[in-house]
Design a protein around this motif. Structure first.
Motif, PDB file in Angstrom:
ATOM      1  N   PHE A 131     -16.446 -26.758 -23.219  1.00  0.00           N
ATOM      2  CA  PHE A 131     -15.706 -27.144 -24.419  1.00  0.00           C
ATOM      3  C   PHE A 131     -15.491 -25.940 -25.334  1.00  0.00           C
ATOM      4  CE2 PHE A 131     -15.960 -28.726 -28.884  1.00  0.00           C
ATOM      5  CZ  PHE A 131     -14.703 -29.315 -28.929  1.00  0.00           C
ATOM      6  N   GLU A 183     -23.449 -27.533 -19.506  1.00  0.00           N
ATOM      7  CA  GLU A 183     -22.225 -27.065 -18.861  1.00  0.00           C
ATOM      8  C   GLU A 183     -20.990 -27.616 -19.573  1.00  0.00           C
ATOM      9  OE1 GLU A 183     -20.075 -27.262 -14.451  1.00  0.00           O
ATOM     10  OE2 GLU A 183     -22.192 -27.794 -14.680  1.00  0.00           O
ATOM     11  N   GLU A 184     -21.037 -28.898 -19.959  1.00  0.00           N
ATOM     12  CA  GLU A 184     -19.916 -29.515 -20.668  1.00  0.00           C
ATOM     13  C   GLU A 184     -19.690 -28.841 -22.021  1.00  0.00           C
ATOM     14  OE1 GLU A 184     -20.934 -33.584 -20.951  1.00  0.00           O
ATOM     15  OE2 GLU A 184     -20.405 -34.077 -18.885  1.00  0.00           O
ATOM     16  N   GLN A 214     -26.068 -30.593 -16.982  1.00  0.00           N
ATOM     17  CA  GLN A 214     -24.678 -31.054 -17.031  1.00  0.00           C
ATOM     18  C   GLN A 214     -24.160 -31.031 -18.470  1.00  0.00           C
ATOM     19  OE1 GLN A 214     -24.073 -34.904 -15.313  1.00  0.00           O
ATOM     20  NE2 GLN A 214     -21.874 -34.951 -15.750  1.00  0.00           N
ATOM     21  N   GLU A 215     -25.005 -31.455 -19.405  1.00  0.00           N
ATOM     22  CA  GLU A 215     -24.619 -31.453 -20.807  1.00  0.00           C
ATOM     23  C   GLU A 215     -24.349 -30.036 -21.300  1.00  0.00           C
ATOM     24  OE1 GLU A 215     -27.218 -31.979 -24.666  1.00  0.00           O
ATOM     25  OE2 GLU A 215     -26.648 -33.956 -23.914  1.00  0.00           O
ATOM     26  N   VAL A 224     -16.588 -35.288 -24.548  1.00  0.00           N
ATOM     27  CA  VAL A 224     -17.933 -34.710 -24.587  1.00  0.00           C
ATOM     28  C   VAL A 224     -18.870 -35.582 -25.420  1.00  0.00           C
ATOM     29  CG1 VAL A 224     -19.283 -32.756 -25.474  1.00  0.00           C
ATOM     30  CG2 VAL A 224     -17.173 -32.338 -24.209  1.00  0.00           C
ATOM     31  N   GLU A 226     -10.753 -33.508 -25.707  1.00  0.00           N
ATOM     32  CA  GLU A 226     -11.921 -33.026 -24.971  1.00  0.00           C
ATOM     33  C   GLU A 226     -13.202 -33.263 -25.760  1.00  0.00           C
ATOM     34  OE1 GLU A 226     -13.361 -29.009 -22.566  1.00  0.00           O
ATOM     35  OE2 GLU A 226     -11.311 -29.190 -23.331  1.00  0.00           O
ATOM     36  N   ARG A 277     -22.513 -40.886 -22.347  1.00  0.00           N
ATOM     37  CA  ARG A 277     -23.474 -40.437 -23.348  1.00  0.00           C
ATOM     38  C   ARG A 277     -24.376 -41.590 -23.758  1.00  0.00           C
ATOM     39  NH1 ARG A 277     -24.672 -35.644 -23.995  1.00  0.00           N
ATOM     40  NH2 ARG A 277     -22.449 -35.107 -23.998  1.00  0.00           N
TER      41      ARG A 277
END
Length: 404
Positions: free
Chosen positions: A38, A33-34, A30-31, A92, A88, A97
């Motif tokens: 970005f 992908e983020e 997931q990280e 992130v 954004e 987090r």
């Protein structure tokens, strides 16, 4: 303990461990992908700004294309782009987090560096708001000349009035930028400074509080240099190496880079104290995909800066360039004025006055909103810094808590 019980306990531990690893894998994916999303959004937004200018170059003259690149409307789009990227980036960096990663390498070094660049950017925003106020003053002087020369017939009194206003305008463009900055500083401070009323958020940030002190400054000092400020912001701005690009180091580097680019562009366009050598201060690595459109814009603006720097310039903002060019031409007309004005000369002057009037309208419509955007940028950076510092402070308290 019976063997069966021991065996069951062991299998339970393995099952729990597998679930933990699966969750870690999901979070890691997931990280990634983020972070990828970005980077893509940063690339797309700046590519839009670059492609817009390239399209203009294929359909219009180079001068018109340059007008598109460095006009007030273009800077409004640039600031909108940065503010979108900043929102954004904060999502992130902070949302969902584990805050403990802020105290680990390389973020324990990169985040304070980024926050320090933000403080320097606050000083630049203050200088830019003063510069925009100066440009508005130039626009008002140009409008005086327009009002005088639109009168028919043009008589000596109208010409004298226009000449006084235009000479004042051109002289102001040529004087030392620090003197101009002091001239409009008081009115700009009244309108835009945030004062000391705590807009910076939490004040209990222990050792990190030193990063916040200069964010309350209402104006820059007499010795302040925009060029040196950009140089200081670009110091230690190095692309992550090794395994760092897969973590939060990369978005921090991206955000720092585009922050420096936006500040560099504003300083090049708007009158600011001490801008000598500005074109040589900031470089991005050309092997990064997201950096390609930023470098494309930087190269175009850098070329214009180097050409204008040799002659001396009040700023690369297109509207400033047009006012300076037309004002110089109209002063020449005023110096050789004879009544009555011939039809051919009258038509030529009417065209120049119409061009100057059009630029004055654009500046009247655009400079106020642009100044508001710079103000919003200032406050957004203050709020974002406060939020990050708050998280870092909480992590610091956890790390220093007594263990029993």
């Amino acid at each position: 303990m019976p063997p069966t019980d021991h065996h069951g306990s062991f299998l339970n531990r393995i099952s729990i461990r597998r679930n933990q690893i699966t969750n870690m894998d999901v979070n890691h994916e997931q990280e990634l992908e983020e972070l990828e999303l970005f980077q893509k959004h940063v690339t797309d937004r700046f590519m839009q700004l670059l492609q817009q200018n390239q399209t203009q170059e294929t359909t219009e003259t180079r001068a018109q294309a340059q007008s598109q690149l460095l006009s007030i409307s273009w800077f409004q789009k640039l600031l909108d782009t940065y503010l979108c990227c900043e929102s954004e980036f904060k999502a992130v960096l902070i949302i969902n987090r584990d805050a403990s990663c802020f105290s680990k390498a390389p973020l324990d070094r990169l985040l304070p560096d980024h926050l320090d660049r933000t403080v320097k950017a606050l000083d630049i925003c203050n200088a830019i708001t003063h510069g925009i106020e100066l440009v508005r003053h130039w626009s008002r002087l140009a409008q005086i000349a327009v009002d005088a020369l639109e009168q028919r017939p043009i008589v000596e009194g109208h010409v004298r009035r226009a000449k006084r206003a235009l000479n004042t305008l051109l002289t102001s463009m040529m004087v030392d930028e620090k003197e101009n900055s002091q001239l409009v500083g008081k009115s700009a401070e009244r309108m835009w400074s945030i004062g000391r009323r705590g807009a910076a958020g939490p004040t209990t940030v222990n050792h990190n509080q030193k990063f916040m002190t200069r964010s309350f400054s209402t104006c820059v000092s007499k010795s302040w240099s925009a060029s040196k400020q950009i140089q200081a912001m670009s110091t230690n701005l190095v692309a992550p190496r090794g395994g760092e690009p897969t973590g939060l180091a990369l978005p921090v580097y991206i955000m720092s880079s585009i922050l420096v680019f936006v500040m560099w562009t504003l300083v090049a366009a708007v009158p600011s104290p001490e801008r000598a050598g500005l074109g040589a201060h900031f470089q991005l690595p050309r092997n990064l995909t997201w950096a390609h459109p930023v470098i494309g814009l930087q190269d175009k603006i850098g070329e214009e800066w180097k050409k204008k720097e040799k002659k001396g310039t009040a700023g690369l903002l297109v509207e400033i360039q047009v006012i300076e060019k037309v004002a110089s031409s109209l002063v020449e007309f005023a110096d050789g004025f004879e009544f009555p004005v011939g039809d051919e000369k009258a038509d030529e002057v009417a065209g120049q006055v119409a061009e100057l009037a059009d630029i004055c309208r654009k500046m009247e419509d655009g400079l106020g909103p642009l100044q508001l955007q710079v103000r919003e940028l200032f406050h957004r950076m203050v709020r974002s810094r406060a939020e990050v510092l708050d998280v870092m402070d909480q992590v610091g308290k956890i790390n220093t808590s007594v263990l029993y």
